[in-house]
Motif scaffolding. Sequence first.
Motif, PDB file in Angstrom:
ATOM      1  N   TYR A  86      -0.160 -10.901  -0.296  1.00 37.01           N
ATOM      2  CA  TYR A  86       0.044 -11.563  -1.585  1.00 37.01           C
ATOM      3  C   TYR A  86       0.641 -10.613  -2.618  1.00 37.01           C
ATOM      4  N   ALA A  87       0.423  -9.322  -2.458  1.00 36.42           N
ATOM      5  CA  ALA A  87       0.991  -8.345  -3.384  1.00 36.42           C
ATOM      6  C   ALA A  87       2.477  -8.121  -3.135  1.00 36.42           C
ATOM      7  N   SER A  88       2.960  -8.542  -1.981  1.00 38.20           N
ATOM      8  CA  SER A  88       4.376  -8.402  -1.665  1.00 38.20           C
ATOM      9  C   SER A  88       5.214  -9.316  -2.542  1.00 38.20           C
ATOM     10  N   GLU A  89       6.471  -8.943  -2.730  1.00 41.48           N
ATOM     11  CA  GLU A  89       7.379  -9.742  -3.554  1.00 41.48           C
ATOM     12  C   GLU A  89       7.963 -10.927  -2.791  1.00 41.48           C
ATOM     13  N   THR A  90       7.768 -10.974  -1.488  1.00 43.66           N
ATOM     14  CA  THR A  90       8.323 -12.056  -0.687  1.00 43.66           C
ATOM     15  C   THR A  90       7.526 -13.334  -0.889  1.00 43.66           C
ATOM     16  N   GLN A  91       8.210 -14.379  -1.263  1.00 41.29           N
ATOM     17  CA  GLN A  91       7.547 -15.642  -1.540  1.00 41.29           C
ATOM     18  C   GLN A  91       6.938 -16.232  -0.269  1.00 41.29           C
ATOM     19  N   ASN A  92       5.713 -16.709  -0.413  1.00 45.13           N
ATOM     20  CA  ASN A  92       4.977 -17.406   0.650  1.00 45.13           C
ATOM     21  C   ASN A  92       4.493 -16.501   1.773  1.00 45.13           C
ATOM     22  N   LEU A  93       4.753 -15.191   1.717  1.00 46.19           N
ATOM     23  CA  LEU A  93       4.242 -14.308   2.768  1.00 46.19           C
ATOM     24  C   LEU A  93       2.715 -14.323   2.776  1.00 46.19           C
ATOM     25  N   GLY A  94       2.116 -14.273   1.591  1.00 45.97           N
ATOM     26  CA  GLY A  94       0.658 -14.310   1.516  1.00 45.97           C
ATOM     27  C   GLY A  94       0.089 -15.583   2.109  1.00 45.97           C
ATOM     28  N   LEU A 102       1.357  -3.418   4.351  1.00 48.27           N
ATOM     29  CA  LEU A 102       1.849  -4.429   5.290  1.00 48.27           C
ATOM     30  C   LEU A 102       1.870  -3.883   6.716  1.00 48.27           C
ATOM     31  N   ALA A 103       2.335  -2.650   6.853  1.00 52.33           N
ATOM     32  CA  ALA A 103       2.361  -2.034   8.180  1.00 52.33           C
ATOM     33  C   ALA A 103       0.946  -1.802   8.700  1.00 52.33           C
ATOM     34  N   PHE A 104       0.045  -1.383   7.814  1.00 51.46           N
ATOM     35  CA  PHE A 104      -1.357  -1.200   8.185  1.00 51.46           C
ATOM     36  C   PHE A 104      -1.937  -2.523   8.691  1.00 51.46           C
ATOM     37  N   ALA A 105      -1.654  -3.600   7.969  1.00 50.15           N
ATOM     38  CA  ALA A 105      -2.157  -4.913   8.354  1.00 50.15           C
ATOM     39  C   ALA A 105      -1.616  -5.313   9.720  1.00 50.15           C
ATOM     40  N   ALA A 106      -0.325  -5.045   9.955  1.00 47.89           N
ATOM     41  CA  ALA A 106       0.269  -5.384  11.251  1.00 47.89           C
ATOM     42  C   ALA A 106      -0.394  -4.597  12.371  1.00 47.89           C
ATOM     43  N   GLY A 107      -0.607  -3.303  12.145  1.00 51.40           N
ATOM     44  CA  GLY A 107      -1.256  -2.484  13.168  1.00 51.40           C
ATOM     45  C   GLY A 107      -2.675  -2.948  13.457  1.00 51.40           C
ATOM     46  N   ALA A 108      -3.416  -3.272  12.406  1.00 53.11           N
ATOM     47  CA  ALA A 108      -4.788  -3.741  12.589  1.00 53.11           C
ATOM     48  C   ALA A 108      -4.822  -5.057  13.350  1.00 53.11           C
ATOM     49  N   MET A 109      -3.922  -5.982  13.002  1.00 59.71           N
ATOM     50  CA  MET A 109      -3.898  -7.280  13.667  1.00 59.71           C
ATOM     51  C   MET A 109      -3.499  -7.143  15.129  1.00 59.71           C
TER      52      MET A 109
END
Length: 243
Positions: free
Chosen positions: A124-132, A197-204
């Motif tokens: 949600y902190a990302s600037e990309t719309q709807n990513l959150g 974002l990269a941390f989240a990807a690695g964790a997932m």
Amino acid sequence: MNDVFLGSFISALSTGLGAMPILFMRNITHRLRDVLLAYAAGIMTSASVYNLIPEAIQHSNWFVLTAGILLGCLVLLVMEMYIPHADLEDPDSKTFQLESKSFLIIAAITLHNLPEGLSVGVSYASETQNLGNLIAFSIGLQNAPEGFIVALFLVNQNIGRFKALGIATLTGAVEIITSLIGFYLSSWVNGLVPYGLAFAAGAMMFIVYKELIPESHGDGNQRIATFSFILGLITMIGLTEWL
């Protein structure tokens, strides 16, 4: 702020929604459980590979992406090594006493949800719309079968159905807190979003490969679980295109 709270709340609530069928049934076949877990694995893989990773590298570089992914995997590895972990392979097992095993499974699932909440907040902190919204939705889909399995395990340990439903719901509630933490850290610390974002990807991906895929392939249902994984992957790609 309202979006991240609402998204994390819905994602966390999915754990309880997924556990609700426990009020009406007691047992679930290994086949159905494996299908649900594999589908969730496909959803999370797609969210990581086609959403989190491209977004992270778009705002940084390969080195930031690598550092974030490896850090996400490392954090979950350390958590697994030093925090008791209980598998869901045999809900009828009597290896542990009721109180001990129930505590272990609740603690394991609750801690397992910490990086998922961070994933939602950072997205949600990302600037990309709807990513959150996409990440919250993918985590929510993963939480639903997880909540059902936890509730089923607790019921098979002679815990009341409504109490099992409440406990399963609370294991996902921690995601609301960690999502807010991820959101505020990313908002305050300049340049943290790509790492997050990269941390989240690695964790997932760690969760997918270490937990969901092995558990969905452990009971002789590899073929249908594989197709379920692919269906989950396609579903998330379709949602990405639609949104």
